[in-house]
Scaffold this active site. Structure first.
Site, short mmCIF file in Angstrom:
data_model
loop_
_atom_site.label_atom_id
_atom_site.label_comp_id
_atom_site.label_asym_id
_atom_site.label_seq_id
_atom_site.Cartn_x
_atom_site.Cartn_y
_atom_site.Cartn_z
N HIS A 74 0.85 -1.19 0.00
CA HIS A 74 0.00 0.00 0.00
C HIS A 74 0.89 1.24 0.00
CE1 HIS A 74 -4.03 -1.82 1.61
NE2 HIS A 74 -3.49 -2.53 0.63
N TYR A 202 -9.49 5.77 6.56
CA TYR A 202 -9.67 6.23 7.93
C TYR A 202 -10.70 7.36 7.87
CZ TYR A 202 -5.43 3.79 9.47
OH TYR A 202 -4.48 2.84 9.78
N PRO A 291 -4.55 0.91 18.15
CA PRO A 291 -4.25 0.39 16.82
C PRO A 291 -4.33 1.42 15.70
CG PRO A 291 -6.46 -0.24 17.47
CD PRO A 291 -5.84 0.42 18.66
N LYS A 295 1.06 0.63 14.83
CA LYS A 295 2.42 0.60 15.36
C LYS A 295 2.75 -0.62 16.20
CE LYS A 295 4.28 4.05 13.53
NZ LYS A 295 3.86 3.41 12.29
N TYR A 383 3.78 6.89 9.67
CA TYR A 383 2.98 5.69 9.37
C TYR A 383 3.84 4.61 8.72
CZ TYR A 383 -1.38 3.17 8.35
OH TYR A 383 -2.39 2.25 8.33
#
Length: 392
Positions: A74, A202, A291, A295, A383
């Site tokens: 991704h 998200y 979550p 991480k 990220y």
């Protein structure tokens, strides 16, 4: 039964198995024990967003080839709010990516690698306590599936046994750690359906957060913000899809039969201590994160990379310098990850009792991120993962 080894590891999760694998490459023997069966370890489905550094460690050390062939690369995520989607381009911004590769698949690879190398990996062996932490020969007192006592003596004991760690008590004693519990949770479902999007979504909505994720071409994982005490059986399938769809306006979800549902509570924890003498804790035994920032497993890998260097210096060269420095070095990354996870969580979730001002401020924060090169860069950099301090 008495066993002697150089490094005794409690926990056959990602941290424990990877540590055993990396130590083997340094010619250091280890014993790994876990209270679960091999089948339970390899079939319990859990999330799996792997930072680029984690993927590089797995592939370059021979722990996994499937992560690149079966995992999904991704190169970004979507932040959705006010009915619009905003893509954060990881590759275009920081030249890095993440891989969607569920944790149980990582564990399959690591278990296979350990057994193929002839390593001492013992399932259904439960650690009861760790003794003699302050000496140079700490011991694990355990029992097997038949209740027989096993004593494992080692030069170093590593607790990689999760958030209910047995080893943590030997390290932290009564001092515990820093702790925060969030006033919401995630209601998660696994469903039989094709992906609703190519990358993770998200979504911040007035009704609460939602995450649209994937597991495979046939199985999808989705979450929505809920009360920590929510009853998983209180929702019909129609109601679950109604809630999820309402929280990602502008995206049409691919629906299918729901075959698993659970509630994931949000907690942050960092142990006051990660080492006492020759006993060390890593991964969820030492810290947990919400979550939202993906991480958890990656932070465990970072711990293990640092610890491998420290144990190599200790056991090959009798040099304790890196082991002495390990807790402080590891905590720098841990607290960066805690901040990032808290930031993503607070920016995307509706806080109980939030006012209209709080809501509009939150939207302003999201716009600041997506409309700013600096904001997008920070999110992409954190990220996809900060560099791992490795020398092997």
């Amino acid at each position: 039964m008495s066993v002697r080894t150089r490094v005794a590891i409690i926990g056959a999760g990602p941290a424990g198995l990877l540590l055993s694998h990396l130590l083997d490459r340094q010619g250091i023997e280890s014993v790994v024990i876990d209270s679960r069966s091999r089948q339970e370890i390899e079939t319990t489905i859990r999330a799996g967003i792997l930072e680029q550094g984690t993927v590089e460690i797995l592939t370059e050390t021979g722990a996994s080839d499937r992560v690149r062939t079966a995992g999904q690369k991704h190169e970004g995520i979507e932040l959705r709010f006010d009915g619009e989607g905003h893509r954060i381009d990881f590759t275009g911004t920081v030249g890095r990516a993440v891989w969607l590769y569920p944790q149980h698949e990582v564990l399959k690879d690591l278990v296979a690698a350990r057994l193929a190398a002839g390593q001492d990996l013992r399932f259904q062996v439960t650690a009861e306590r760790v003794e003699d932490a302050g000496t140079d020969r700490p011991r694990i007192i355990a029992k097997d599936a038949d209740g027989r006592r096993i004593e494992i003596e080692a030069e170093v004991v590593v607790g990689a046994d999760g958030s209910r760690s047995v080893a943590r008590e030997a390290v932290t004693g009564a001092y515990g750690g820093y702790f925060r519990e969030y006033p919401f949770a995630w209601f998660g479902i696994l469903c039989e359906a094709p992906p609703s999007a190519e990358e993770l979504i998200y979504s911040n909505s007035p009704d609460g957060f939602a995450l649209i994720s994937q597991r495979s071409p046939e199985v999808q994982r989705m979450y929505f913000q809920c009360d920590p005490d929510a009853d998983t059986e209180a929702y019909s399938e129609d109601r679950l899809w109604e809630i999820l769809q309402a929280r990602v306006p502008g995206t049409t979800l691919a629906e299918g039969p729901v075959f698993q549902r659970d509630v994931l509570r949000f907690r942050s924890f960092v142990a006051h201590e990660m080492r006492r003498g020759r006993v060390v804790i890593v991964g969820d035994a030492a810290h947990t994160v919400p979550p939202t920032g993906a991480k958890g497993m990656n932070l465990a890998v970072a711990d293990v990379v640092l610890l491998t260097d420290a144990l190599r210096a200790l056991l090959h060269d009798r040099d304790e310098t890196l082991l002495d420095a390990f807790p402080d070095t590891a905590r720098k990354r841990i607290w960066k990850a805690q901040h990032f996870s808290w930031w993503m969580t607070s920016m995307l979730h509706v806080q109980p009792g939030a006012s209209d001002f709080d809501r509009m401020r939150q939207i302003g924060e999201l716009r600041t991120v997506v409309e700013s090169e600096a904001g997008r860069t920070y999110l992409a950099e954190a990220y996809t993962g900060w560099p791992l301090g490795r020398t092997f």
